[in-house]
Motif scaffolding. Structure first.
Motif, PDB file in Angstrom:
ATOM      1  N   SER A  16       0.660  25.168 -25.829  1.00 21.88           N
ATOM      2  CA  SER A  16      -0.998  24.885 -25.488  1.00 21.88           C
ATOM      3  C   SER A  16      -1.545  25.904 -24.684  1.00 21.88           C
ATOM      4  CB  SER A  16      -0.883  23.580 -24.710  1.00 21.88           C
ATOM      5  OG  SER A  16      -0.418  23.710 -23.486  1.00 21.88           O
ATOM      6  N   ILE A  17      -2.662  26.061 -25.458  1.00 22.09           N
ATOM      7  CA  ILE A  17      -3.740  27.036 -24.501  1.00 22.09           C
ATOM      8  C   ILE A  17      -4.779  26.133 -23.767  1.00 22.09           C
ATOM      9  CG2 ILE A  17      -5.469  28.793 -24.663  1.00 22.09           C
ATOM     10  CD1 ILE A  17      -4.082  29.783 -27.272  1.00 22.09           C
ATOM     11  N   VAL A  18      -4.744  26.156 -22.350  1.00 22.31           N
ATOM     12  CA  VAL A  18      -5.567  24.941 -21.470  1.00 22.31           C
ATOM     13  C   VAL A  18      -6.601  25.759 -20.848  1.00 22.31           C
ATOM     14  CG1 VAL A  18      -5.153  23.236 -19.686  1.00 22.31           C
ATOM     15  CG2 VAL A  18      -3.281  23.760 -21.463  1.00 22.31           C
ATOM     16  N   THR A  22     -11.533  22.532 -17.585  1.00 17.60           N
ATOM     17  CA  THR A  22     -11.970  21.138 -18.246  1.00 17.60           C
ATOM     18  C   THR A  22     -10.622  20.414 -18.656  1.00 17.60           C
ATOM     19  OG1 THR A  22     -12.008  22.275 -20.179  1.00 17.60           O
ATOM     20  CG2 THR A  22     -14.027  22.721 -19.099  1.00 17.60           C
ATOM     21  N   ASP A  23      -9.505  21.052 -18.691  1.00 18.07           N
ATOM     22  CA  ASP A  23      -8.293  20.743 -18.953  1.00 18.07           C
ATOM     23  C   ASP A  23      -8.294  20.251 -20.582  1.00 18.07           C
ATOM     24  OD1 ASP A  23      -5.633  19.753 -18.548  1.00 18.07           O
ATOM     25  OD2 ASP A  23      -6.164  17.511 -18.784  1.00 18.07           O
ATOM     26  N   GLN A  24      -9.279  20.954 -21.433  1.00 16.87           N
ATOM     27  CA  GLN A  24      -9.437  21.014 -22.609  1.00 16.87           C
ATOM     28  C   GLN A  24      -8.226  21.785 -23.203  1.00 16.87           C
ATOM     29  OE1 GLN A  24     -13.188  21.443 -24.507  1.00 16.87           O
ATOM     30  NE2 GLN A  24     -12.594  20.633 -26.654  1.00 16.87           N
ATOM     31  N   LYS A  25      -7.625  21.400 -24.373  1.00 18.13           N
ATOM     32  CA  LYS A  25      -6.339  22.037 -24.970  1.00 18.13           C
ATOM     33  C   LYS A  25      -6.555  22.417 -26.313  1.00 18.13           C
ATOM     34  CE  LYS A  25      -3.485  19.304 -21.814  1.00 18.13           C
ATOM     35  NZ  LYS A  25      -4.597  18.855 -21.067  1.00 18.13           N
ATOM     36  N   TYR A  26      -5.608  23.587 -26.586  1.00 18.91           N
ATOM     37  CA  TYR A  26      -5.379  24.042 -27.927  1.00 18.91           C
ATOM     38  C   TYR A  26      -4.156  23.903 -28.254  1.00 18.91           C
ATOM     39  CZ  TYR A  26      -4.938  26.617 -32.142  1.00 18.91           C
ATOM     40  OH  TYR A  26      -4.866  26.894 -33.401  1.00 18.91           O
ATOM     41  N   GLU A 100      -7.614  13.397 -27.215  1.00 17.28           N
ATOM     42  CA  GLU A 100      -9.012  12.692 -26.440  1.00 17.28           C
ATOM     43  C   GLU A 100      -9.783  14.212 -26.066  1.00 17.28           C
ATOM     44  OE1 GLU A 100     -10.492   9.986 -26.823  1.00 17.28           O
ATOM     45  OE2 GLU A 100      -8.838   9.434 -28.081  1.00 17.28           O
ATOM     46  N   ASN A 101      -8.889  15.338 -25.880  1.00 18.71           N
ATOM     47  CA  ASN A 101      -9.523  16.369 -25.058  1.00 18.71           C
ATOM     48  C   ASN A 101      -9.071  17.819 -25.784  1.00 18.71           C
ATOM     49  OD1 ASN A 101     -11.398  17.711 -23.242  1.00 18.71           O
ATOM     50  ND2 ASN A 101      -9.723  17.764 -21.688  1.00 18.71           N
ATOM     51  N   LEU A 102      -9.272  17.894 -27.045  1.00 17.66           N
ATOM     52  CA  LEU A 102      -8.714  19.183 -27.835  1.00 17.66           C
ATOM     53  C   LEU A 102      -9.571  19.954 -28.173  1.00 17.66           C
ATOM     54  CD1 LEU A 102      -5.752  17.680 -29.950  1.00 17.66           C
ATOM     55  CD2 LEU A 102      -5.306  18.874 -27.954  1.00 17.66           C
ATOM     56  N   PHE A 103      -9.294  21.324 -28.464  1.00 15.55           N
ATOM     57  CA  PHE A 103      -9.952  22.231 -29.018  1.00 15.55           C
ATOM     58  C   PHE A 103      -9.739  22.144 -30.440  1.00 15.55           C
ATOM     59  CE2 PHE A 103      -9.796  24.533 -24.846  1.00 15.55           C
ATOM     60  CZ  PHE A 103     -11.155  24.545 -24.688  1.00 15.55           C
ATOM     61  N   ASN A 104      -8.602  21.754 -30.931  1.00 11.56           N
ATOM     62  CA  ASN A 104      -8.012  21.736 -32.279  1.00 11.56           C
ATOM     63  C   ASN A 104      -9.093  21.040 -33.223  1.00 11.56           C
ATOM     64  OD1 ASN A 104      -5.644  21.713 -30.387  1.00 11.56           O
ATOM     65  ND2 ASN A 104      -4.662  22.240 -32.582  1.00 11.56           N
ATOM     66  N   LEU A 105      -9.073  21.781 -34.331  1.00 13.17           N
ATOM     67  CA  LEU A 105     -10.276  21.268 -35.426  1.00 13.17           C
ATOM     68  C   LEU A 105      -9.821  20.310 -36.372  1.00 13.17           C
ATOM     69  CD1 LEU A 105     -12.338  24.380 -35.658  1.00 13.17           C
ATOM     70  CD2 LEU A 105     -12.957  22.541 -34.302  1.00 13.17           C
ATOM     71  N   ALA A 106      -8.321  20.372 -36.589  1.00 15.66           N
ATOM     72  CA  ALA A 106      -7.489  19.704 -37.445  1.00 15.66           C
ATOM     73  C   ALA A 106      -6.525  18.774 -36.926  1.00 15.66           C
ATOM     74  CB  ALA A 106      -7.048  20.504 -38.695  1.00 15.66           C
ATOM     75  N   THR A 107      -5.981  17.862 -37.483  1.00 18.91           N
ATOM     76  CA  THR A 107      -5.025  16.932 -36.918  1.00 18.91           C
ATOM     77  C   THR A 107      -3.632  17.764 -36.769  1.00 18.91           C
ATOM     78  OG1 THR A 107      -5.054  16.022 -39.009  1.00 18.91           O
ATOM     79  CG2 THR A 107      -5.515  14.495 -37.178  1.00 18.91           C
ATOM     80  N   ALA A 108      -3.231  18.631 -37.596  1.00 21.14           N
ATOM     81  CA  ALA A 108      -2.058  19.351 -37.444  1.00 21.14           C
ATOM     82  C   ALA A 108      -2.021  20.058 -38.872  1.00 21.14           C
ATOM     83  CB  ALA A 108      -1.010  18.568 -37.287  1.00 21.14           C
ATOM     84  N   ALA A 109      -1.437  21.241 -38.918  1.00 19.91           N
ATOM     85  CA  ALA A 109      -0.954  22.091 -40.045  1.00 19.91           C
ATOM     86  C   ALA A 109       0.053  21.377 -40.877  1.00 19.91           C
ATOM     87  CB  ALA A 109      -0.369  23.287 -39.772  1.00 19.91           C
TER      88      ALA A 109
END
Length: 127
Positions: A16-18, A22-26, A100-109
């Motif tokens: 993860s990149i955090v 903000t605790d938002q994660k990729y 609930e707190n992700l940068f990810n734009l898709a659910t998963a590859a």
């Protein structure tokens, strides 16, 4: 960041990149986490990251507001197909946990329920 890359060198798994503020994660997956993280941060510094939400946060808060974390290391002894499926399953798992707190734009590859195989060229495919 360099110390983090050295610590995670040669590991395969989920990372993860955090944003520490903000605790938002990729959430991402890689067969070589250190190389993938280096690519992410190179793209972020250049303003060229594919994920516009992560890029905007990086630009606003600055690089020092971010840290990386290995969430799970892939077990040894898997063949290429097992590695691919393990990475996709675990990436989905962590995206579901932190959804609930992700940068990810898709659910998963990798589509859910896809049948993955190794084709005649030794490449992993879902066809």
């Amino acid at each position: 960041m360099e110390k983090v890359y050295k610590y995670q060198q040669e590991k395969s798994g989920i990372y993860s990149i955090v944003n520490a503020l903000t605790d938002q994660k990729y959430i991402g997956k890689s067969v070589t986490i250190s190389v993938r993280l280096a690519t992410h941060f190179t793209e972020l510094r250049r303003g060229e990251h594919h994920n516009h939400l992560l890029q905007e946060s990086f630009d606003f808060y600055g690089e020092l507001s971010f840290f990386t974390k290995t969430l799970e290391v892939m077990p040894n002894g898997l063949d290429k197909l097992e590695e691919h499926n393990w990475l996709c399953e675990k990436e989905r798992y962590f995206i579901d946990i932190y959804k609930e707190n992700l940068f990810n734009l898709a659910t998963a590859a990798g589509p859910l329920g896809s049948f993955w195989r190794i084709n005649e060229n030794g490449l992993i495919t879902n066809r």
